[in-house]
Design an enzyme around this catalytic site. Structure first.
Site, PDB file in Angstrom:
ATOM      1  N   ASP A 217       0.431 -13.282   0.774  1.00  0.00           N
ATOM      2  CA  ASP A 217      -0.972 -12.892   0.580  1.00  0.00           C
ATOM      3  C   ASP A 217      -1.146 -12.476  -0.877  1.00  0.00           C
ATOM      4  O   ASP A 217      -0.159 -12.278  -1.597  1.00  0.00           O
ATOM      5  CB  ASP A 217      -1.276 -11.720   1.541  1.00  0.00           C
ATOM      6  CG  ASP A 217      -2.740 -11.321   1.537  1.00  0.00           C
ATOM      7  OD1 ASP A 217      -3.600 -12.154   1.195  1.00  0.00           O
ATOM      8  OD2 ASP A 217      -3.024 -10.153   1.895  1.00  0.00           O
TER       9      ASP A 217
ATOM     10  N   GLU B 154      -3.161 -15.164  -5.469  1.00  0.00           N
ATOM     11  CA  GLU B 154      -4.057 -15.925  -6.367  1.00  0.00           C
ATOM     12  C   GLU B 154      -3.636 -15.795  -7.836  1.00  0.00           C
ATOM     13  O   GLU B 154      -3.830 -16.768  -8.567  1.00  0.00           O
ATOM     14  CB  GLU B 154      -5.506 -15.452  -6.171  1.00  0.00           C
ATOM     15  CG  GLU B 154      -6.089 -15.807  -4.814  1.00  0.00           C
ATOM     16  CD  GLU B 154      -5.507 -14.977  -3.662  1.00  0.00           C
ATOM     17  OE1 GLU B 154      -5.021 -13.861  -3.943  1.00  0.00           O
ATOM     18  OE2 GLU B 154      -5.498 -15.454  -2.525  1.00  0.00           O
TER      19      GLU B 154
ATOM     20  N   ASP C 120     -10.207 -14.255   4.058  1.00  0.00           N
ATOM     21  CA  ASP C 120     -10.996 -13.220   4.734  1.00  0.00           C
ATOM     22  C   ASP C 120     -12.373 -13.711   5.168  1.00  0.00           C
ATOM     23  O   ASP C 120     -13.382 -13.439   4.520  1.00  0.00           O
ATOM     24  CB  ASP C 120     -11.124 -11.999   3.831  1.00  0.00           C
ATOM     25  CG  ASP C 120      -9.773 -11.354   3.585  1.00  0.00           C
ATOM     26  OD1 ASP C 120      -8.824 -11.650   4.330  1.00  0.00           O
ATOM     27  OD2 ASP C 120      -9.674 -10.552   2.639  1.00  0.00           O
TER      28      ASP C 120
HETATM   29  O1  MIG Z   1      -6.889  -6.798   0.238  1.00  0.00           O
HETATM   30  O2  MIG Z   1      -2.866  -7.208   3.848  1.00  0.00           O
HETATM   31  O3  MIG Z   1      -6.535 -11.902   3.478  1.00  0.00           O
HETATM   32  O4  MIG Z   1      -5.377 -11.276   5.932  1.00  0.00           O
HETATM   33  O5  MIG Z   1      -4.834  -8.571   6.440  1.00  0.00           O
HETATM   34  C1  MIG Z   1      -6.642  -7.170   1.562  1.00  0.00           C
HETATM   35  C2  MIG Z   1      -4.156  -6.839   4.221  1.00  0.00           C
HETATM   36  C3  MIG Z   1      -5.218  -7.683   1.688  1.00  0.00           C
HETATM   37  C4  MIG Z   1      -5.987  -9.738   2.653  1.00  0.00           C
HETATM   38  C5  MIG Z   1      -5.654 -10.813   3.630  1.00  0.00           C
HETATM   39  C6  MIG Z   1      -5.704 -10.266   5.022  1.00  0.00           C
HETATM   40  C7  MIG Z   1      -4.738  -9.101   5.154  1.00  0.00           C
HETATM   41  C8  MIG Z   1      -5.100  -8.032   4.120  1.00  0.00           C
HETATM   42  N1  MIG Z   1      -5.061  -8.612   2.776  1.00  0.00           N
END
Ligand code: MIG
Length: 815
Positions: free
Chosen positions: A406, A409, A483
């Protein structure tokens, strides 16, 4: 506040500082040179290198001066094979001809036109232009009947005509709205379809790129802000050819482990070991199939990657083992930010061994993310990617085989939402700024993760899930769409988004089922799960503070429907896995827009509220509340309602009845589906009994239906050394009979655990009188496992059950 001194008269107070940029071009053609397999076309102000990678794919890279650099990004795989190109110089153009296409370069400005061998124009480019700021672009002809596809993960509908997008991997918290031009992923591939004929343009540039199919009436534009204009032309003319050739260029995924295509359950976050174990036990007690539970950021010790919180998760190894006993795996989240903490091993090592992204001046680049101030590994350096991969031993030693990437980017908590543009990447000795490599950062993280896991898993297949990616990401990871929210609109949007991801080479994709942010409802979760059960990637995930959305959260009625559809996914697992195999072999997506199979049907150019799984199973989800009917478009042919058996002639719209428990599904007559047994997890060792459903068989000459079922152990890489088998089934009609033949090939290294084989003829055009050599019996006896046949006169289904044999067999049904 009053400004003192010269700042008071800062020039930008008076409007535009920069003059509009002056655009430059390559100039007139001066010479043609050949270097290896590259044709270097010299112009008065720059050069263009043309490289043919096959008869149907060529690369055209533009250079401002004389210097030519033909390195590529990691998106493009090394291409082998030589191409016969005949080159001829005419008065006004230089023409390159292969077995399939003819590329003409205009001597006035080095612009390109591509024609087929009959001289029919396919693609017309205007001269590539650049300015002093380093921006580059070209315009391309957009005839009236133009449609656009691809571009990976974007909002809006299937057809991108009239849209404008930017590729700049971005974590936006309210992302899935039509005006959002940049999302988490960047796949700079645009497919242009004119009159049913398609070609692709792939701009291999990991900096910011722009695709504009909106601003001009007869032209579209492809541009970039930094770096090279490195364009690949991919010939069709079939849409499928474009997808196959694009994935030939940027790669295909290996077969995922079967468990990765099961049902997955997630939440931000399951807070402790007890909660995770309870969750798993609930799935099993309620007999709802599930393969994976995710651990979101709370599993870590203050968000330090490669740690477990000792209080919440005192015994991760024991927990993982207990879950494995229930057939459930753990996939933990791993973000790229490494906490700045002098006492933390990963940080110490990263600093000591020089793995973090730095500023040009030599200081480590720090940014704020979950763990607080953090440093970021420089995945552009192979040695750092290797280090990162090795760090995953922490997880694999605990029995973990899948990782969730996650925030890659990379997403930072600052105004630009990402790393400073002037942060430097080592890039294996060819340093570049973050601005030039931004979009490839996330993919390199997943690549490092995948390769590390592969190294550590002793021949078992790893699973990586990622949010960010670039062209080629399909080689390393499945992609979820980030999200979304528990909005009906976001459920509907997931269809075109995942369709275009599939056309952009990413077959393994899906949204958070039920919606991530906002509160889901019973009805939305039901409808979304019905649809999601057929998405290649199938995970229910929800955000902290939202209403719970595990399958039992809305009472027994909802739970029953969810169980049924999740179960359906598991029953169709052999078919689904077969389609993943197809994707691994030729890059065609599992979930397809109808357009991919019916490119000449004008009704489907922008049809994206229904989709195909493979080429014959049509799914028409209900994506609005309180709705019990919906219009369904059936393309040419006869389509059989999966639920009622009713046959519909295609080439028209029908109104489907869809009470809450029903998602309309249709199977094309004359095709087959393979159904397995219902399991609670995909790698359950139960017998792999398979039933082949034949739809709309006819006892007449000319009827044929075929099916190829690929099978292997589902978990290891042994299949790459030949350990797999293929079951071929052929159904042919004769006058007054239908014959079914089956045979196995390639069984040398792999034998499937199967005693029995089932066949059904669904809605045959006749009533069967006899199946030669088999006993007629009741449906109950068939269900009890006996060899024989039964005719269900009410549902009009012929059931046959036989002992399976390595050498295959034949059945003759007389009418
Ligand atoms: O800033 O890890 O898209 O699936 O649950 C949020 C917490 C960070 C974004 C991800 C989401 C995940 C969440 N993350």
């Amino acid at each position: 506040m009053a400004l003192d001194g010269s700042a008071a008269i800062k020039p930008d107070k008076y409007g535009q500082v920069h003059e509009p940029a002056l655009w430059q071009h390559l100039g007139e053609f001066t010479a043609l040179e050949q270097e290896g397999n590259a044709y270097i076309c010299r112009g008065t102000k720059g050069s263009a290198a043309i490289v043919f990678l096959s008869d149907n794919v060529f690369r055209a890279k533009i250079f401002h001066g004389e210097q030519v650099d033909l390195t590529t990004t990691v998106a493009v795989l090394p291409q082998s094979g030589s191409v016969n190109v005949s080159v001829s110089e005419e008065a006004e153009r230089v023409v390159f001809r292969t077995m399939s296409i003819q590329v003409a370069m205009d001597k006035r400005d080095l612009s390109l036109a591509v024609e087929d061998l009959n001289g029919r124009l396919i693609m017309q480019q205007q001269p590539v232009a650049w300015n002093a700021r380093g921006e580059m672009h070209a315009l391309y002809a957009m005839p009236e009947d133009s449609h656009f596809y691809g571009l990976g993960e974007k909002t809006s509908f299937l057809d991108k005509r009239g849209e404008k997008y930017t590729n700049w991997n971005t974590d936006v918290y309210a992302p899935h709205v039509p005006e959002i031009e940049a999302l988490y992923e960047s796949i700079p591939l645009l497919i242009h379809m004119v009159d049913g004929r398609s070609y692709g343009l792939f701009l291999d540039n990991p900096g910011r790129s722009d695709f504009d199919m909106r601003s001009q009436e007869t032209l579209f534009k492809i541009g970039c802000s930094t770096g090279a204009y490195d364009l690949y032309f991919i010939h069709g003319p079939e849409l499928k050819d474009v997808v196959k050739r694009y994935t030939g260029l940027t790669g295909r995924m290996d077969l995922p482990p079967k468990w990765a295509i099961g049902y997955h359950q997630s939440r931000y976050s399951y807070m402790n070991q007890q909660e995770v174990l309870e969750l798993a036990r609930t799935f099993r007690a309620k007999q709802i199939p599930c393969d994976v539970i995710y651990l979101d950021i709370h599993y870590m010790d203050e968000y330090r990657v490669f740690t477990f919180d000792p209080v919440r998760f005192p015994d991760p190894e024991g927990m993982i083992e207990e879950l494995r006993g229930m057939g459930i795996r753990i996939v933990p989240i791993v973000d790229p930010g490494v906490k700045k903490d002098a006492k933390y091993a990963a940080y110490q090592e990263g600093v000591r061994e020089n793995h973090f992204v730095k500023k040009l001046e030599g200081d480590i680049f720090f940014g704020e993310v979950w763990p607080g101030t953090s440093a970021f590994p420089d995945f552009t350096e192979d040695r750092t990617a290797e280090w990162w991969g090795e760090k995953h031993k922490f997880y694999t030693d605990l029995g973990i085989q899948g990782i969730w990437n996650d925030m890659n980017e990379p997403a930072l908590f600052n105004e630009s939402k990402t790393m400073d543009l002037d942060a430097m990447h080592g890039n294996n000795g060819k340093p570049l700024t973050h601005e030039e490599l931004h979009n490839i950062y996330g993919m390199l993280m997943s690549k490092a993760t995948y390769e590390g896991l592969r190294e550590q898993l002793n021949g078992q297949r790893p699973f990586v899930l990622t949010r960010a990616g670039y062209a080629g990401i399909q080689r390393y990871a499945a992609v979820w769409t980030g999200d979304n929210r528990s909005f009906w609109e976001h459920m509907a949007l997931a269809m075109p988004m995942v369709m275009n991801m599939g056309l952009s080479g990413i077959p393994f994709a899906g949204p958070d089922i039920g919606g991530f942010a906002h509160d889901t409802s019973s009805e939305l979760l039901i409808r979304w799960t019905q649809m999601g059960a057929f998405f290649p990637y199938c995970r229910n995930h929800s955000a902290i503070g939202t209403v719970r959305q595990e399958p039992w959260s809305f009472g027994e009625k909802a739970e029953g429907i969810l169980r049924e559809y999740i179960g359906l996914r598991y029953r169709f697992m052999p078919h689904l896995y077969n389609l993943f195999h197809e994707a691994a072999v030729d890059g065609l997506p599992v979930l397809r827009p109808l357009l991919l199979e019916y490119p000449n049907d004008p009704n489907v150019v922008n049809l994206c509220d229904q989709f195909l799984i493979g080429n014959n199973l049509l799914i028409a989800p209900v994506y609005r509340p309180d709705t019990t009917h919906r219009a369904v478009y059936l393309p040419e042919g006869t389509w059989i309602d999966y639920w009622t058996g009713e046959a519909h002639e295609g080439g028209r719209h029908i109104l489907a009845n869809a009470p809450l428990a029903i998602m309309p599904m249709y199977v094309k007559a004359g095709t087959m589906l393979a159904e397995g047994v219902l399991k609670q997890s995909a790698d359950d060792a139960a017998e792999e009994k398979v039933t082949l459903h034949v739809y709309g068989a006819q006892a007449s000459e000319g009827f044929t239906a075929t099916y190829q079922l690929y099978e292997d152990d589902g978990v290891s890489f042994a299949y790459q050394a030949g350990a797999h088998s293929e079951l071929a089934v052929q159904v042919t009609g004769g006058s007054d009979s239908v014959a079914i033949r089956w045979s196995y090939s390639d069984t040398a290294g792999f034998r499937v655990n199967r005693e029995q084989l089932g066949f059904t003829l669904q809605q045959p055009g006749f009533v069967p009188q006899d199946v030669a050599g088999l006993t007629k019996m009741s449906l109950e006896s068939i269900e009890a496992g006996h060899e024989g046949w039964a005719w269900d006169d009410v549902k009009r289904v012929l059931h046959i059950q036989v002992v399976d044999r390595d050498e295959g067999g034949q059945l003759v049904i007389t009418v």
